[in-house]
Design an enzyme around this catalytic site. Structure first.
Site, PDB file in Angstrom:
ATOM      1  N   THR A  59       0.847  -1.206   0.000  1.00 36.55           N
ATOM      2  CA  THR A  59       0.000   0.000   0.000  1.00 36.55           C
ATOM      3  C   THR A  59       0.879   1.252   0.000  1.00 36.55           C
ATOM      4  O   THR A  59       0.468   2.298  -0.491  1.00 36.55           O
ATOM      5  CB  THR A  59      -0.983   0.024   1.188  1.00 36.55           C
ATOM      6  OG1 THR A  59      -0.271   0.242   2.390  1.00 36.55           O
ATOM      7  CG2 THR A  59      -1.792  -1.253   1.270  1.00 36.55           C
ATOM      8  N   PHE A 163     -45.741  20.355   2.923  1.00 38.32           N
ATOM      9  CA  PHE A 163     -45.873  18.898   3.075  1.00 38.32           C
ATOM     10  C   PHE A 163     -47.250  18.600   3.643  1.00 38.32           C
ATOM     11  O   PHE A 163     -47.506  18.838   4.810  1.00 38.32           O
ATOM     12  CB  PHE A 163     -44.760  18.324   3.969  1.00 38.32           C
ATOM     13  CG  PHE A 163     -44.723  16.820   3.944  1.00 38.32           C
ATOM     14  CD1 PHE A 163     -44.505  16.134   2.756  1.00 38.32           C
ATOM     15  CD2 PHE A 163     -44.930  16.079   5.106  1.00 38.32           C
ATOM     16  CE1 PHE A 163     -44.489  14.743   2.717  1.00 38.32           C
ATOM     17  CE2 PHE A 163     -44.908  14.690   5.080  1.00 38.32           C
ATOM     18  CZ  PHE A 163     -44.687  14.029   3.882  1.00 38.32           C
ATOM     19  N   ARG A 180     -43.149  25.776   5.288  1.00 39.41           N
ATOM     20  CA  ARG A 180     -42.197  25.254   6.275  1.00 39.41           C
ATOM     21  C   ARG A 180     -40.788  25.573   5.825  1.00 39.41           C
ATOM     22  O   ARG A 180     -40.559  25.978   4.676  1.00 39.41           O
ATOM     23  CB  ARG A 180     -42.378  23.747   6.458  1.00 39.41           C
ATOM     24  CG  ARG A 180     -42.036  22.953   5.211  1.00 39.41           C
ATOM     25  CD  ARG A 180     -41.995  21.451   5.444  1.00 39.41           C
ATOM     26  NE  ARG A 180     -41.597  20.753   4.223  1.00 39.41           N
ATOM     27  CZ  ARG A 180     -41.366  19.457   4.150  1.00 39.41           C
ATOM     28  NH1 ARG A 180     -41.488  18.681   5.200  1.00 39.41           N
ATOM     29  NH2 ARG A 180     -40.990  18.904   3.006  1.00 39.41           N
ATOM     30  N   VAL A 235     -39.685  16.567  -0.194  1.00 35.80           N
ATOM     31  CA  VAL A 235     -38.301  16.286  -0.590  1.00 35.80           C
ATOM     32  C   VAL A 235     -38.307  15.308  -1.764  1.00 35.80           C
ATOM     33  O   VAL A 235     -37.557  15.468  -2.735  1.00 35.80           O
ATOM     34  CB  VAL A 235     -37.514  15.721   0.617  1.00 35.80           C
ATOM     35  CG1 VAL A 235     -36.126  15.267   0.182  1.00 35.80           C
ATOM     36  CG2 VAL A 235     -37.437  16.737   1.740  1.00 35.80           C
TER      37      VAL A 235
HETATM   38  O1  LIG Z   1     -40.717  16.139   2.326  1.00 38.09           O
HETATM   39  C1  LIG Z   1     -41.018  15.340   3.221  1.00 38.09           C
HETATM   40  N1  LIG Z   1     -41.103  14.025   2.939  1.00 38.09           N
HETATM   41  C2  LIG Z   1     -41.452  13.091   3.879  1.00 38.09           C
HETATM   42  O2  LIG Z   1     -41.530  11.868   3.596  1.00 38.09           O
HETATM   43  C3  LIG Z   1     -41.700  13.554   5.184  1.00 38.09           C
HETATM   44  N2  LIG Z   1     -42.068  12.936   6.341  1.00 38.09           N
HETATM   45  C4  LIG Z   1     -42.161  13.910   7.294  1.00 38.09           C
HETATM   46  O3  LIG Z   1     -42.454  13.681   8.515  1.00 38.09           O
HETATM   47  N3  LIG Z   1     -41.886  15.127   6.760  1.00 38.09           N
HETATM   48  C5  LIG Z   1     -41.604  14.942   5.443  1.00 38.09           C
HETATM   49  N4  LIG Z   1     -41.254  15.797   4.462  1.00 38.09           N
END
Ligand SMILES: O=c1[nH]c(=O)c2[nH]c(=O)[nH]c2[nH]1
Length: 304
Positions: A59, A163, A180, A235
């Site tokens: 190495t 969300f 949020r 997300v």
């Molecule tokens: O964008 C999100 N996806 C999730 O799957 C999730 N679950 C959660 O509690 N908050 C969020 N936010």
């Protein structure tokens, strides 16, 4: 009885910083700081099973090679250097059949002075964000995989994220929201289509043509731009849209993956002080965090 099922070895955390001077203006320079890991696979079984070190390329030699080759060859972009190292190790040693190379590049960027001009050889460390590349190559099957990535690009938006409409059951406490905070440490990975970069030499050629730099710029800009501009439904939806956009812009990319922690910021309850409806003061909750991953490819291509 036992048998060796799999093995690989090499050097990790081989670090260097390389300076590149503009030949026509030595005052104008670039730097590349890298952390290289190079693992070898091949005819090494007797080292494990018979305590016979004869095939082992130490190495320490792997480390020396990375440094000498970094001095002697072009290391920009890191995909080129990964391909160069793969050629070297699989070409020089008959017992090396395949390699796995990881290069992590730190971000040093030039910054403007009060005269508005970017200084030619002063750099600011941009924090923990890195550019990465992962290359594997097997000299017998000729199979080459090349994935590059952005890791630890931390972003936050204070509104423009929602969300709601999720599954509700007797375990649900989360309140739906149309406003949020959304924050994450982006880990985005893009895998090049083997048809676009079928060989190590084609990696060197595509590096010359600027494919890897332009893909990195598009992936990073798209991530930042869509994060900022999209009114995020989740997300999941945002990462899919980012992936789709990168695939649309770069035909040489076969799949785009994201791994995004959902870093929760939770409104403080200040009602004990008679303060109702707090919407400004949040607690940056260190854990737990959501963790959301996806890989997006082109329709009709095989699913992973
Ligand atoms: O964008 C999100 N996806 C999730 O799957 C999730 N679950 C959660 O509690 N908050 C969020 N936010």
């Amino acid at each position: 009885m036992s048998e060796l099922v799999a093995s690989s070895y090499g050097k990790a955390n081989v670090k260097f910083l390389k300076v590149k001077k503009n030949p026509s203006n030595p005052d104008e320079q670039e730097v590349l700081e890298a952390n290289v890991q190079c693992l070898l696979k091949g005819d090494f079984d007797i080292a494990y099973t018979k305590a016979d070190n004869a095939p082992i390329v130490p190495t320490d030699t792997v480390k020396n090679t990375i440094l000498v080759e970094a001095k002697n060859t072009d290391v920009w972009p890191i995909e080129r250097f990964a391909a160069h190292l793969a050629k070297h190790f699989t070409g020089k040693y008959s017992q090396v059949h395949s390699v796995e190379i990881t290069i992590v590049q730190s971000r040093w960027s030039k910054f403007p002075l009060s005269n508005g001009k970017v200084h030619p050889h002063s750099f600011r460390y941009d924090g923990p964000e890195t550019k990465r590349t992962f290359l594997t190559y097997d000299k017998f099957s000729k199979k080459l995989t090349l994935t590059s990535a952005i890791k630890d690009l931390t972003v936050l938006k204070s509104t423009g994220s929602m969300f709601y409409g999720y599954n509700v059951c007797d375990y649900t406490t989360l309140a739906p929201t149309t406003d949020r905070i959304l924050s994450t440490d982006v880990y985005a990975l893009w895998t090049f289509d083997p048809k676009a970069v079928p060989t190590l030499d084609s990696v060197l050629q595509k590096a010359d043509e600027g494919l890897f730099d332009s893909t990195y710029d598009k992936a990073r800009n798209t991530t930042l731009e869509m994060f900022a501009l999209e009114k995020s439904a989740s997300v999941q939806a945002t990462m899919y849209n980012m992936s789709h956009s990168i695939l649309e812009q770069v035909p040489e990319v076969a799949t785009v993956s994201y791994e995004l922690p959902n870093k929760h910021y939770i409104l403080f309850n200040l009602e004990w002080k008679g303060i109702k409806g707090n919407k400004e003061l949040f607690y940056p909750s260190p854990d737990p965090n959501g963790l959301i991953r996806s890989t997006v490819g082109r329709k009709g291509a095989a699913k992973l």
